[in-house]
Scaffold this motif. Structure first.
Motif, PDB file in Angstrom:
ATOM      1  N   ALA A   1       0.825  -1.205   0.000  1.00 20.69           N
ATOM      2  CA  ALA A   1       0.000   0.000   0.000  1.00 20.69           C
ATOM      3  C   ALA A   1       0.860   1.257   0.000  1.00 20.69           C
ATOM      4  CB  ALA A   1      -0.929  -0.004   1.212  1.00 20.69           C
ATOM      5  N   ALA A   2       1.968   1.225   0.740  1.00 23.01           N
ATOM      6  CA  ALA A   2       2.857   2.389   0.790  1.00 23.01           C
ATOM      7  C   ALA A   2       3.535   2.615  -0.560  1.00 23.01           C
ATOM      8  CB  ALA A   2       3.899   2.192   1.885  1.00 23.01           C
ATOM      9  N   ILE A   3       3.923   1.530  -1.227  1.00 25.12           N
ATOM     10  CA  ILE A   3       4.514   1.656  -2.564  1.00 25.12           C
ATOM     11  C   ILE A   3       3.511   2.279  -3.520  1.00 25.12           C
ATOM     12  CG2 ILE A   3       5.316   0.329  -4.573  1.00 25.12           C
ATOM     13  CD1 ILE A   3       6.591  -1.646  -2.564  1.00 25.12           C
ATOM     14  N   GLN A   4       2.270   1.805  -3.476  1.00 22.86           N
ATOM     15  CA  GLN A   4       1.253   2.355  -4.369  1.00 22.86           C
ATOM     16  C   GLN A   4       1.023   3.834  -4.098  1.00 22.86           C
ATOM     17  OE1 GLN A   4      -0.293   0.621  -6.988  1.00 22.86           O
ATOM     18  NE2 GLN A   4      -0.747   2.763  -7.475  1.00 22.86           N
ATOM     19  N   SER A   5       1.050   4.233  -2.829  1.00 23.06           N
ATOM     20  CA  SER A   5       0.833   5.647  -2.506  1.00 23.06           C
ATOM     21  C   SER A   5       1.951   6.516  -3.064  1.00 23.06           C
ATOM     22  CB  SER A   5       0.701   5.828  -0.995  1.00 23.06           C
ATOM     23  OG  SER A   5       1.949   5.706  -0.336  1.00 23.06           O
ATOM     24  N   MET A   6       3.187   5.980  -3.077  1.00 28.22           N
ATOM     25  CA  MET A   6       4.309   6.742  -3.636  1.00 28.22           C
ATOM     26  C   MET A   6       4.212   6.840  -5.153  1.00 28.22           C
ATOM     27  SD  MET A   6       7.613   5.689  -1.311  1.00 28.22           S
ATOM     28  CE  MET A   6       8.654   6.902  -2.177  1.00 28.22           C
ATOM     29  N   LYS A   7       3.687   5.798  -5.777  1.00 29.04           N
ATOM     30  CA  LYS A   7       3.451   5.884  -7.221  1.00 29.04           C
ATOM     31  C   LYS A   7       2.365   6.909  -7.523  1.00 29.04           C
ATOM     32  CE  LYS A   7       4.730   1.101  -8.417  1.00 29.04           C
ATOM     33  NZ  LYS A   7       4.220  -0.202  -8.942  1.00 29.04           N
ATOM     34  N   ASP A   8       1.305   6.873  -6.707  1.00 26.24           N
ATOM     35  CA  ASP A   8       0.158   7.748  -6.962  1.00 26.24           C
ATOM     36  C   ASP A   8       0.501   9.223  -6.826  1.00 26.24           C
ATOM     37  OD1 ASP A   8      -1.384   5.499  -7.380  1.00 26.24           O
ATOM     38  OD2 ASP A   8      -2.295   5.502  -5.385  1.00 26.24           O
ATOM     39  N   ASP A   9       1.365   9.567  -5.859  1.00 25.69           N
ATOM     40  CA  ASP A   9       1.661  10.995  -5.656  1.00 25.69           C
ATOM     41  C   ASP A   9       2.938  11.461  -6.354  1.00 25.69           C
ATOM     42  OD1 ASP A   9       3.818  10.207  -4.059  1.00 25.69           O
ATOM     43  OD2 ASP A   9       2.796  10.635  -2.173  1.00 25.69           O
ATOM     44  N   GLY A  10       3.566  10.570  -7.116  1.00 22.41           N
ATOM     45  CA  GLY A  10       4.727  10.970  -7.923  1.00 22.41           C
ATOM     46  C   GLY A  10       6.065  10.893  -7.226  1.00 22.41           C
ATOM     47  N   THR A  11       6.082  10.583  -5.933  1.00 25.71           N
ATOM     48  CA  THR A  11       7.369  10.562  -5.224  1.00 25.71           C
ATOM     49  C   THR A  11       8.240   9.382  -5.641  1.00 25.71           C
ATOM     50  OG1 THR A  11       6.248   9.463  -3.373  1.00 25.71           O
ATOM     51  CG2 THR A  11       6.579  11.835  -3.202  1.00 25.71           C
ATOM     52  N   MET A  12       7.631   8.284  -6.123  1.00 24.82           N
ATOM     53  CA  MET A  12       8.431   7.151  -6.591  1.00 24.82           C
ATOM     54  C   MET A  12       9.226   7.541  -7.829  1.00 24.82           C
ATOM     55  SD  MET A  12       9.115   4.044  -5.653  1.00 24.82           S
ATOM     56  CE  MET A  12       7.698   3.356  -4.790  1.00 24.82           C
ATOM     57  N   ASN A  13       8.584   8.186  -8.775  1.00 24.83           N
ATOM     58  CA  ASN A  13       9.293   8.630  -9.971  1.00 24.83           C
ATOM     59  C   ASN A  13      10.387   9.641  -9.629  1.00 24.83           C
ATOM     60  OD1 ASN A  13       7.992   7.023 -11.829  1.00 24.83           O
ATOM     61  ND2 ASN A  13       6.516   8.584 -12.445  1.00 24.83           N
ATOM     62  N   ALA A  14      10.111  10.507  -8.668  1.00 23.73           N
ATOM     63  CA  ALA A  14      11.114  11.495  -8.264  1.00 23.73           C
ATOM     64  C   ALA A  14      12.356  10.814  -7.713  1.00 23.73           C
ATOM     65  CB  ALA A  14      10.521  12.452  -7.226  1.00 23.73           C
ATOM     66  N   LEU A  15      12.163   9.751  -6.935  1.00 25.18           N
ATOM     67  CA  LEU A  15      13.307   9.006  -6.399  1.00 25.18           C
ATOM     68  C   LEU A  15      14.085   8.311  -7.510  1.00 25.18           C
ATOM     69  CD1 LEU A  15      12.297   7.162  -3.094  1.00 25.18           C
ATOM     70  CD2 LEU A  15      14.023   8.935  -3.415  1.00 25.18           C
ATOM     71  N   ILE A  16      13.367   7.725  -8.453  1.00 27.14           N
ATOM     72  CA  ILE A  16      14.036   7.043  -9.571  1.00 27.14           C
ATOM     73  C   ILE A  16      14.884   8.030 -10.353  1.00 27.14           C
ATOM     74  CG2 ILE A  16      13.645   5.859 -11.760  1.00 27.14           C
ATOM     75  CD1 ILE A  16      11.167   4.552 -10.458  1.00 27.14           C
ATOM     76  N   ILE A  17      14.333   9.198 -10.634  1.00 31.22           N
ATOM     77  CA  ILE A  17      15.088  10.210 -11.381  1.00 31.22           C
ATOM     78  C   ILE A  17      16.295  10.676 -10.577  1.00 31.22           C
ATOM     79  CG2 ILE A  17      14.992  12.566 -12.299  1.00 31.22           C
ATOM     80  CD1 ILE A  17      12.027  12.003 -12.975  1.00 31.22           C
ATOM     81  N   LYS A  18      16.116  10.867  -9.285  1.00 33.15           N
ATOM     82  CA  LYS A  18      17.213  11.348  -8.434  1.00 33.15           C
ATOM     83  C   LYS A  18      18.396  10.386  -8.451  1.00 33.15           C
ATOM     84  CE  LYS A  18      18.425  12.240  -3.593  1.00 33.15           C
ATOM     85  NZ  LYS A  18      17.907  12.394  -2.199  1.00 33.15           N
ATOM     86  N   TRP A  19      18.111   9.091  -8.337  1.00 32.13           N
ATOM     87  CA  TRP A  19      19.190   8.118  -8.180  1.00 32.13           C
ATOM     88  C   TRP A  19      19.614   7.445  -9.484  1.00 32.13           C
ATOM     89  CZ3 TRP A  19      22.108   7.813  -3.994  1.00 32.13           C
ATOM     90  CH2 TRP A  19      21.610   8.325  -2.803  1.00 32.13           C
ATOM     91  N   MET A  20      18.687   7.361 -10.463  1.00 28.18           N
ATOM     92  CA  MET A  20      18.986   6.630 -11.697  1.00 28.18           C
ATOM     93  C   MET A  20      19.146   7.530 -12.916  1.00 28.18           C
ATOM     94  SD  MET A  20      18.912   3.609 -10.427  1.00 28.18           S
ATOM     95  CE  MET A  20      18.108   2.541  -9.231  1.00 28.18           C
ATOM     96  N   GLY A  21      18.631   8.748 -12.825  1.00 29.97           N
ATOM     97  CA  GLY A  21      18.734   9.653 -13.961  1.00 29.97           C
ATOM     98  C   GLY A  21      17.451   9.695 -14.789  1.00 29.97           C
ATOM     99  N   GLU A  22      17.373  10.681 -15.646  1.00 33.77           N
ATOM    100  CA  GLU A  22      16.191  10.928 -16.453  1.00 33.77           C
ATOM    101  C   GLU A  22      15.893   9.806 -17.433  1.00 33.77           C
ATOM    102  OE1 GLU A  22      13.946  13.239 -16.502  1.00 33.77           O
ATOM    103  OE2 GLU A  22      14.726  14.802 -15.185  1.00 33.77           O
ATOM    104  N   ASP A  23      16.914   9.040 -17.843  1.00 39.75           N
ATOM    105  CA  ASP A  23      16.712   8.010 -18.868  1.00 39.75           C
ATOM    106  C   ASP A  23      16.273   6.680 -18.284  1.00 39.75           C
ATOM    107  OD1 ASP A  23      17.506   9.798 -20.840  1.00 39.75           O
ATOM    108  OD2 ASP A  23      19.616   9.226 -20.695  1.00 39.75           O
ATOM    109  N   SER A  24      16.226   6.545 -16.975  1.00 39.87           N
ATOM    110  CA  SER A  24      15.834   5.279 -16.373  1.00 39.87           C
ATOM    111  C   SER A  24      14.325   5.082 -16.484  1.00 39.87           C
ATOM    112  CB  SER A  24      16.258   5.237 -14.903  1.00 39.87           C
ATOM    113  OG  SER A  24      16.011   3.961 -14.352  1.00 39.87           O
ATOM    114  N   PRO A  25      13.864   3.850 -16.727  1.00 36.42           N
ATOM    115  CA  PRO A  25      12.410   3.595 -16.783  1.00 36.42           C
ATOM    116  C   PRO A  25      11.735   3.991 -15.477  1.00 36.42           C
ATOM    117  CG  PRO A  25      13.639   1.699 -17.599  1.00 36.42           C
ATOM    118  CD  PRO A  25      14.653   2.638 -16.991  1.00 36.42           C
ATOM    119  N   ARG A  26      10.553   4.563 -15.586  1.00 39.11           N
ATOM    120  CA  ARG A  26       9.800   4.956 -14.397  1.00 39.11           C
ATOM    121  C   ARG A  26       8.316   4.835 -14.680  1.00 39.11           C
ATOM    122  NH1 ARG A  26      12.419   9.567 -16.405  1.00 39.11           N
ATOM    123  NH2 ARG A  26      11.062  11.277 -17.074  1.00 39.11           N
ATOM    124  N   TRP A  27       7.520   5.083 -13.646  1.00 40.85           N
ATOM    125  CA  TRP A  27       6.075   4.864 -13.774  1.00 40.85           C
ATOM    126  C   TRP A  27       5.384   6.032 -14.462  1.00 40.85           C
ATOM    127  CZ3 TRP A  27       5.506   0.014 -12.912  1.00 40.85           C
ATOM    128  CH2 TRP A  27       6.332  -0.627 -12.007  1.00 40.85           C
TER     129      TRP A  27
END
Length: 239
Positions: free
Chosen positions: A213-239
């Motif tokens: 549920a916590a993972i889904q909430s991070m996807k829903d509010d965009g914070t998961m993608n923000a973390l992916i971009i921060k650590w993996m870069g703009e070219d990394s796959p994200r939601w």
């Protein structure tokens, strides 16, 4: 009086057990940057450290971090040394026979080969890959000679010192290595696995559901993608 004392003791024990259940031990490798690594202060760092802390906050759980070698990380979860794995672990049918995964927190990402030159023989050469990974299995399937090491750093070092012709690993892991300038990507990127998720004992469905549920909430509010971009870069796959 004795009954009162026993009743009070039982209540205290019950409260202590409830408290203990709210302390979740997160197991990680600490040797797979940028997903997880040990920083200069000797602490777990990386995308999964930041992610795990945020998930625990949203699930209203107190979490501690435990490091464990990759090759025994699933057996030690099953035996109770920690309560969850959050360690760049791809979701695969073979692993799902042993542990229960949350939904993926990163999408399936590409695996890539890196070598010192672009003329290496990927099918007939020697390819290094980390032990117990989907990349190691893929090397075997291609017919190349597999050279396994406990950590990704050792796999990369094997190429640099001439023991292996190329290394196969998550592209996100190899990007900073290639950016150092002495290695290049070779061959085609290969999609492997079904994304990366947290793993739990099958006997802990309620705990898994809290993190799901916590993972889904991070996807829903965009914070998961923000973390992916921060650590993996703009070219990394994200939601």
């Amino acid at each position: 009086m004795k009954k009162l004392i026993l009743g009070t003791a039982a209540l205290a024990l019950s409260a202590g057990m409830a408290l203990a259940q709210d302390v979740v031990r997160l197991g990680t490798e600490g040797a797979y940057p940028p997903y997880n690594f040990i920083n200069d202060a000797g602490e777990v760092d990386g995308l999964e450290r930041e992610l795990g802390d945020e998930l625990c906050k949203r699930a209203e759980l107190t979490c501690t971090w435990v490091t464990n070698d990759w090759d025994s990380i699933i057996p030690n979860l099953v035996s109770g040394n920690y309560d969850s794995i959050i360690a760049g672990m791809s979701i695969t049918p073979e692993r799902e026979e042993v542990v229960a995964f949350t939904q993926p927190y990163t999408p399936p990402s590409m695996s890539s080969y890196a070598a010192l030159s672009d003329d290496v023989d990927l099918e007939g050469g020697v390819i290094s890959a980390q032990t117990g990974t989907i990349q190691a299995n893929h090397v075997v399937d291609t017919g190349a000679t597999l050279l396994e090491y406990p950590t990704s750093d050792e796999c990369i070092a094997a190429v640099r010192n001439g023991e292996a012709d190329a290394v196969l690993a998550d592209k996100d892991v190899l990007v900073p290595v290639v950016n150092e300038g002495d290695m290049v990507f070779v061959g085609e990127d290969t999609p492997l696995g079904n994304g990366i998720g947290m793993a739990f004992r099958k006997s802990d469905p309620e705990m898994k559901d809290k993190f799901d549920a916590a993972i889904q909430s991070m996807k829903d509010d965009g914070t998961m993608n923000a973390l992916i971009i921060k650590w993996m870069g703009e070219d990394s796959p994200r939601w």
